[in-house]
Every structure is written in structure tokens, then in C-alpha cells.
Write a protein that holds these residues in place. Structure first.
Motif, PDB file in Angstrom:
ATOM      1  N   LEU A   8      77.301 -11.295 -27.075  1.00  0.00           N
ATOM      2  CA  LEU A   8      77.562 -12.677 -26.680  1.00  0.00           C
ATOM      3  C   LEU A   8      77.312 -13.616 -27.856  1.00  0.00           C
ATOM      4  O   LEU A   8      76.328 -13.456 -28.588  1.00  0.00           O
ATOM      5  N   PRO A   9      78.175 -14.616 -28.028  1.00  0.00           N
ATOM      6  CA  PRO A   9      77.940 -15.603 -29.094  1.00  0.00           C
ATOM      7  C   PRO A   9      76.844 -16.572 -28.678  1.00  0.00           C
ATOM      8  O   PRO A   9      76.518 -16.714 -27.496  1.00  0.00           O
ATOM      9  N   SER A  10      76.268 -17.253 -29.646  1.00  0.00           N
ATOM     10  CA  SER A  10      75.234 -18.244 -29.355  1.00  0.00           C
ATOM     11  C   SER A  10      75.829 -19.607 -29.029  1.00  0.00           C
ATOM     12  O   SER A  10      75.162 -20.468 -28.450  1.00  0.00           O
ATOM     13  N   ARG A  11      77.102 -19.786 -29.398  1.00  0.00           N
ATOM     14  CA  ARG A  11      77.797 -21.044 -29.123  1.00  0.00           C
ATOM     15  C   ARG A  11      79.273 -20.767 -28.927  1.00  0.00           C
ATOM     16  O   ARG A  11      79.816 -19.839 -29.525  1.00  0.00           O
ATOM     17  N   GLY A  12      79.914 -21.559 -28.109  1.00  0.00           N
ATOM     18  CA  GLY A  12      81.337 -21.386 -27.890  1.00  0.00           C
ATOM     19  C   GLY A  12      82.143 -21.722 -29.128  1.00  0.00           C
ATOM     20  O   GLY A  12      81.732 -22.558 -29.952  1.00  0.00           O
ATOM     21  N   SER A  13      83.294 -21.075 -29.269  1.00  0.00           N
ATOM     22  CA  SER A  13      84.168 -21.338 -30.408  1.00  0.00           C
ATOM     23  C   SER A  13      84.683 -22.777 -30.365  1.00  0.00           C
ATOM     24  O   SER A  13      84.664 -23.443 -29.324  1.00  0.00           O
ATOM     25  N   LEU A  14      85.145 -23.235 -31.499  1.00  0.00           N
ATOM     26  CA  LEU A  14      85.711 -24.581 -31.574  1.00  0.00           C
ATOM     27  C   LEU A  14      86.888 -24.706 -30.606  1.00  0.00           C
ATOM     28  O   LEU A  14      87.066 -25.750 -29.959  1.00  0.00           O
ATOM     29  N   ARG A  15      87.684 -23.645 -30.486  1.00  0.00           N
ATOM     30  CA  ARG A  15      88.830 -23.673 -29.580  1.00  0.00           C
ATOM     31  C   ARG A  15      88.364 -23.804 -28.126  1.00  0.00           C
ATOM     32  O   ARG A  15      88.952 -24.552 -27.340  1.00  0.00           O
ATOM     33  N   ALA A  16      87.306 -23.082 -27.783  1.00  0.00           N
ATOM     34  CA  ALA A  16      86.783 -23.153 -26.410  1.00  0.00           C
ATOM     35  C   ALA A  16      86.223 -24.530 -26.095  1.00  0.00           C
ATOM     36  O   ALA A  16      86.459 -25.087 -25.016  1.00  0.00           O
ATOM     37  N   ARG A  17      85.496 -25.101 -27.044  1.00  0.00           N
ATOM     38  CA  ARG A  17      84.918 -26.429 -26.807  1.00  0.00           C
ATOM     39  C   ARG A  17      86.014 -27.498 -26.745  1.00  0.00           C
ATOM     40  O   ARG A  17      85.922 -28.443 -25.960  1.00  0.00           O
ATOM     41  N   GLY A  18      87.047 -27.307 -27.541  1.00  0.00           N
ATOM     42  CA  GLY A  18      88.172 -28.231 -27.474  1.00  0.00           C
ATOM     43  C   GLY A  18      88.901 -28.136 -26.148  1.00  0.00           C
ATOM     44  O   GLY A  18      89.304 -29.158 -25.568  1.00  0.00           O
ATOM     45  N   ALA A  19      89.054 -26.912 -25.652  1.00  0.00           N
ATOM     46  CA  ALA A  19      89.721 -26.716 -24.358  1.00  0.00           C
ATOM     47  C   ALA A  19      88.934 -27.375 -23.233  1.00  0.00           C
ATOM     48  O   ALA A  19      89.508 -27.994 -22.322  1.00  0.00           O
ATOM     49  N   ALA A  20      87.611 -27.269 -23.290  1.00  0.00           N
ATOM     50  CA  ALA A  20      86.781 -27.899 -22.265  1.00  0.00           C
ATOM     51  C   ALA A  20      86.915 -29.420 -22.318  1.00  0.00           C
ATOM     52  O   ALA A  20      86.987 -30.095 -21.273  1.00  0.00           O
ATOM     53  N   VAL A 251      71.083  -3.450  -0.655  1.00  0.00           N
ATOM     54  CA  VAL A 251      71.068  -3.344  -2.114  1.00  0.00           C
ATOM     55  C   VAL A 251      72.513  -3.165  -2.582  1.00  0.00           C
ATOM     56  O   VAL A 251      73.206  -2.236  -2.150  1.00  0.00           O
ATOM     57  N   LEU A 252      72.974  -4.053  -3.428  1.00  0.00           N
ATOM     58  CA  LEU A 252      74.344  -3.987  -3.913  1.00  0.00           C
ATOM     59  C   LEU A 252      74.467  -2.962  -5.035  1.00  0.00           C
ATOM     60  O   LEU A 252      73.481  -2.618  -5.688  1.00  0.00           O
ATOM     61  N   PRO A 253      75.676  -2.473  -5.278  1.00  0.00           N
ATOM     62  CA  PRO A 253      75.876  -1.529  -6.383  1.00  0.00           C
ATOM     63  C   PRO A 253      75.626  -2.212  -7.725  1.00  0.00           C
ATOM     64  O   PRO A 253      75.522  -3.444  -7.794  1.00  0.00           O
ATOM     65  N   PRO A 254      75.507  -1.439  -8.811  1.00  0.00           N
ATOM     66  CA  PRO A 254      75.322  -2.054 -10.139  1.00  0.00           C
ATOM     67  C   PRO A 254      76.361  -3.141 -10.373  1.00  0.00           C
ATOM     68  O   PRO A 254      77.552  -2.939 -10.142  1.00  0.00           O
ATOM     69  N   THR A 255      75.893  -4.293 -10.831  1.00  0.00           N
ATOM     70  CA  THR A 255      76.748  -5.487 -10.897  1.00  0.00           C
ATOM     71  C   THR A 255      76.720  -6.113 -12.288  1.00  0.00           C
ATOM     72  O   THR A 255      75.668  -6.178 -12.926  1.00  0.00           O
ATOM     73  N   LEU A 256      77.885  -6.559 -12.721  1.00  0.00           N
ATOM     74  CA  LEU A 256      78.007  -7.390 -13.918  1.00  0.00           C
ATOM     75  C   LEU A 256      78.558  -8.737 -13.490  1.00  0.00           C
ATOM     76  O   LEU A 256      79.594  -8.807 -12.821  1.00  0.00           O
ATOM     77  N   ILE A 257      77.870  -9.807 -13.858  1.00  0.00           N
ATOM     78  CA  ILE A 257      78.328 -11.165 -13.561  1.00  0.00           C
ATOM     79  C   ILE A 257      78.531 -11.899 -14.878  1.00  0.00           C
ATOM     80  O   ILE A 257      77.642 -11.933 -15.728  1.00  0.00           O
ATOM     81  N   GLN A 258      79.708 -12.485 -15.029  1.00  0.00           N
ATOM     82  CA  GLN A 258      79.992 -13.357 -16.167  1.00  0.00           C
ATOM     83  C   GLN A 258      80.341 -14.750 -15.653  1.00  0.00           C
ATOM     84  O   GLN A 258      81.075 -14.879 -14.671  1.00  0.00           O
ATOM     85  N   ALA A 259      79.807 -15.759 -16.317  1.00  0.00           N
ATOM     86  CA  ALA A 259      80.125 -17.146 -15.975  1.00  0.00           C
ATOM     87  C   ALA A 259      80.224 -17.952 -17.259  1.00  0.00           C
ATOM     88  O   ALA A 259      79.771 -17.522 -18.319  1.00  0.00           O
ATOM     89  N   GLY A 260      80.817 -19.127 -17.155  1.00  0.00           N
ATOM     90  CA  GLY A 260      80.930 -20.016 -18.301  1.00  0.00           C
ATOM     91  C   GLY A 260      79.783 -21.009 -18.335  1.00  0.00           C
ATOM     92  O   GLY A 260      79.392 -21.550 -17.299  1.00  0.00           O
ATOM     93  N   GLY A 261      79.263 -21.254 -19.519  1.00  0.00           N
ATOM     94  CA  GLY A 261      78.152 -22.188 -19.640  1.00  0.00           C
ATOM     95  C   GLY A 261      78.529 -23.627 -19.355  1.00  0.00           C
ATOM     96  O   GLY A 261      77.663 -24.458 -19.088  1.00  0.00           O
ATOM     97  N   ALA A 262      79.827 -23.946 -19.392  1.00  0.00           N
ATOM     98  CA  ALA A 262      80.271 -25.308 -19.148  1.00  0.00           C
ATOM     99  C   ALA A 262      80.587 -25.575 -17.682  1.00  0.00           C
ATOM    100  O   ALA A 262      80.849 -26.718 -17.318  1.00  0.00           O
ATOM    101  N   GLU A 263      80.575 -24.557 -16.853  1.00  0.00           N
ATOM    102  CA  GLU A 263      81.006 -24.740 -15.460  1.00  0.00           C
ATOM    103  C   GLU A 263      79.840 -24.894 -14.506  1.00  0.00           C
ATOM    104  O   GLU A 263      78.750 -24.373 -14.733  1.00  0.00           O
TER     105      GLU A 263
END
Length: 330
Positions: A8-20, A251-263
Motif C-alpha cells: 500500500l502507498p503512504s499517499r494517493g497518487s497525484l492522479r487519484a487526488r486530482g480525480a477526487a 464467524v465469517l470466512p477469511p475476509t479482505l476489505i479494501q476502502a478508499g481513504g477519501a470516502e
């Protein structure tokens, strides 16, 4: 099959921040004025989401689609589509992904999510079955949940797929539907669960609290709740199928959750992770800095979509290998 797992990056790309930033000036303002309880407003919202997914989604090159519209042995209707990414065989595999699309129970379909489903298929080498559950406001609670359950039972009984050889994936409201399905006592659990920006709290109290820290670039919590109410209007918000008690449930099965820091739904992702772990399950949570809602579906908008999807593919591969080991050991 890709198994390389980028960090995972420590900060969103310039393109991602521009899109937001652009989203805050466009989508956020549009969603505030389109009335979801009016036919024209709902139609416009559906067109906007479809256009965004098509314009900024991954390529469909090499994708094959097989439409499904059938009845189960019990007479329940199953509608959806099999999606095969580039070079993914239509036969000869004993594993698959069951995809539950999101967008507020009222906006999207397997068609809008076909590009994302195809990408999942290509990266994993697995076919993806995308359920076409009925939408609000014509079909209200619990229709969508019933359709998702019917699709799962059809896959794991009449299609010859063992539950442990299937991974369930879903985004946004599809995440809520997937968790609801797996909390039901009679539901056979899959090998794993993958959730993208899952919706957990249909009252949007968690989202409102998140908004005080950082506003969502795509939509306000009050506008999102108006959309959700098309599905669950008139139902007590404490209903067990709406206010999911994950911490005290199965108990749910093994789970991966991804979310956006801006949402705003990053708050739901965190709360869901806490609930899964409290119940005794394992859950990997990834909050990607500066990313918008379901950013994984928009690789032409944000550079982080591709590494995020590679991490999803690696998680799916590990989960299915673990099931192989369990079967041999058993």
C-alpha cells in the motif's frame, strides 16, 4: 494467475487526488440535486454511474459473457451472467468467483460492473458469476437479499461448485448483501470473502461521523441515505437483516476489505473489520489513501486500481490454496 502483491502507498497518487477534487466539483454536486424518489432523477443517476464505469473502467478486450436466466429446482428465478476474462477457459475449472454488485440497491447491474468482473476473472484465471438481483424502488427489501441467496444456492448445488471452491466478492451495497447472506445460519460458507468499499450501516451514522473529518468527494451521506431508502423504506432500521450484528453473528470466512481513504464508507469498512474480528474471524483491512468509492473499478482514473486488484487476486489465490490443503488434510 497473478500473485504478486504490491504494498500500500503512504499517499494517493497525484492522479487519484486530482480525480477526487474533480469529483467534489461534479458528482458530489450532481448527486445533491438529483431526486432518487423521482423517476427522472433515478434514471439520470443510473446513466451517470454507467457512463463513469464504462469511461474509466478496465478494458473488455477478450471478455466473453454468457447470460443466465433460469429457474432452480425449487422454482426460484436466477438471473445473472458468467463473465470470462481474457484467456479464461469456459470449462475445466472447479472454482469461481460469485460477484454481488453495489450502488445503493437501485442503480447498477452486472452490465455496469462487467468490466470489473472481467478484470477479476483475468487476474485470477477464474470465471465470475455476477448476480442480477432486482432493484429498488420497484423491488424492495428483502428482494435483493433473497435473489443473492438464490444465486448462491444455485451455484453451490445445481452448478456443481463446492462452496469451498468459490470466493464471494462484492462492492458497496453488494458488500452488505454478501455479509447478510453469510450470517444466515443455513448458508454454506465460501473459501473467502472480498469486499470493496462495503456498506454496513444503512442509517449512515458512521458515514456522517466520517464526514466531520473528511467529506466524501462523490456524495453526501444524506443523499446516499435517500437512495438506500428506496429499498428499505418502511422497515425498522434495527431489523436484523439491515442492522447486521457481525460481532455476535457467525464467524465469517477469511475476509479482505479494501476502502478508499477519501470516502465516507471507510468508516463502515473499519467497523465491519472490527465486527468480524470480534466474532473470531480473520479480516485484512486496507484503506488506500486518497482513494474514492470503489476506486478499483476505475483504473483509467486512478493509478492505484491496478495494484489494489493484484492484491485482491493474490488473496483469492491464497484462499483457494488453503482450501486445497484443508481438503487433502481432511
Amino acid at each position: 494467475m497473478l500473485t504478486e502483491e504490491p504494498a500500500l502507498p503512504s499517499r494517493g497518487s497525484l492522479r487519484a487526488r486530482g480525480a477526487a477534487a474533480i469529483s467534489s466539483l461534479t458528482l458530489r454536486q450532481i448527486s445533491a440535486v438529483l431526486p432518487p424518489d423521482q423517476a427522472w432523477g433515478l434514471w439520470c443517476s443510473r446513466q451517470i454511474v454507467a457512463r463513469v464505469m464504462d469511461t474509466f473502467g478496465p478494458s473488455l478486450s477478450g471478455t466473453r459473457v454468457r447470460r443466465v436466466d433460469t429457474r432452480t429446482a425449487r422454482g426460484n428465478r436466477v438471473v445473472g451472467e458468467w463473465v470470462y476474462g481474457a484467456k479464461v477457459p469456459r470449462r475445466g475449472t472447479d472454482a469461481a468467483v460469485y460477484y454481488v454488485h453495489g450502488s445503493g440497491y437501485a442503480l447498477c447491474s452486472p452490465r455496469t460492473h462487467r468490466r470489473l468482473a472481467s478484470w477479476v476473472s483475468t487476474l485470477t484465471g477464474l470465471p465470475v458469476f455476477s448476480i442480477d438481483y432486482r432493484l429498488a424502488p420497484r423491488h424492495r427489501f428483502p428482494t435483493a437479499a433473497d435473489d443473492v441467496r438464490t444465486g448462491w444456492e444455485w451455484l453451490t448445488t445445481e452448478q456443481g461448485l463446492r462452496a469451498g471452491r468459490v470466493v464471494i466478492a462484492g462492492d458497496s451495497a453488494g458488500g452488505h448483501l454478501a455479509v447478510d447472506l453469510l450470517l444466515q445460519p443455513a448458508t454454506a460458507h465460501p473459501a473467502a470473502l472480498v469486499l470493496l468499499s462495503p456498506l454496513l450501516d444503512l442509517t449512515f451514522e458512521l458515514a456522517r461521523a466520517r464526514e466531520t473529518v473528511r467529506r466524501d468527494p462523490a456524495i453526501r451521506s444524506r443523499d446516499a441515505r435517500r437512495l438506500i431508502e428506496l429499498y428499505c423504506a418502511g422497515i425498522d432500521s434495527t431489523h436484523a437483516r439491515l442492522r447486521l450484528d457481525v460481532a455476535s453473528g457467525r464467524v465469517l470466512p477469511p475476509t479482505l476489505i479494501q476502502a478508499g481513504g477519501a470516502e465516507m464508507l471507510a468508516a463502515d469498512a473499519i467497523a465491519l473489520t472490527d465486527g468480524i474480528r470480534a466474532a473470531g474471524g480473520t479480516c485484512d483491512l486496507e484503506v488506500w489513501p486518497d482513494q474514492v468509492h470503489v476506486f478499483q473499478a476505475l483504473p483509467r482514473l486512478t493509478a492505484e486500481a491496478a495494484p489494489a486488484m493484484r492484491r485482491i487476486a493474490a488473496f483469492i489465490a491464497r484462499s483457494l490454496r488453503a482450501d486445497d490443503i484443508d481438503q487433502i488434510a481432511g
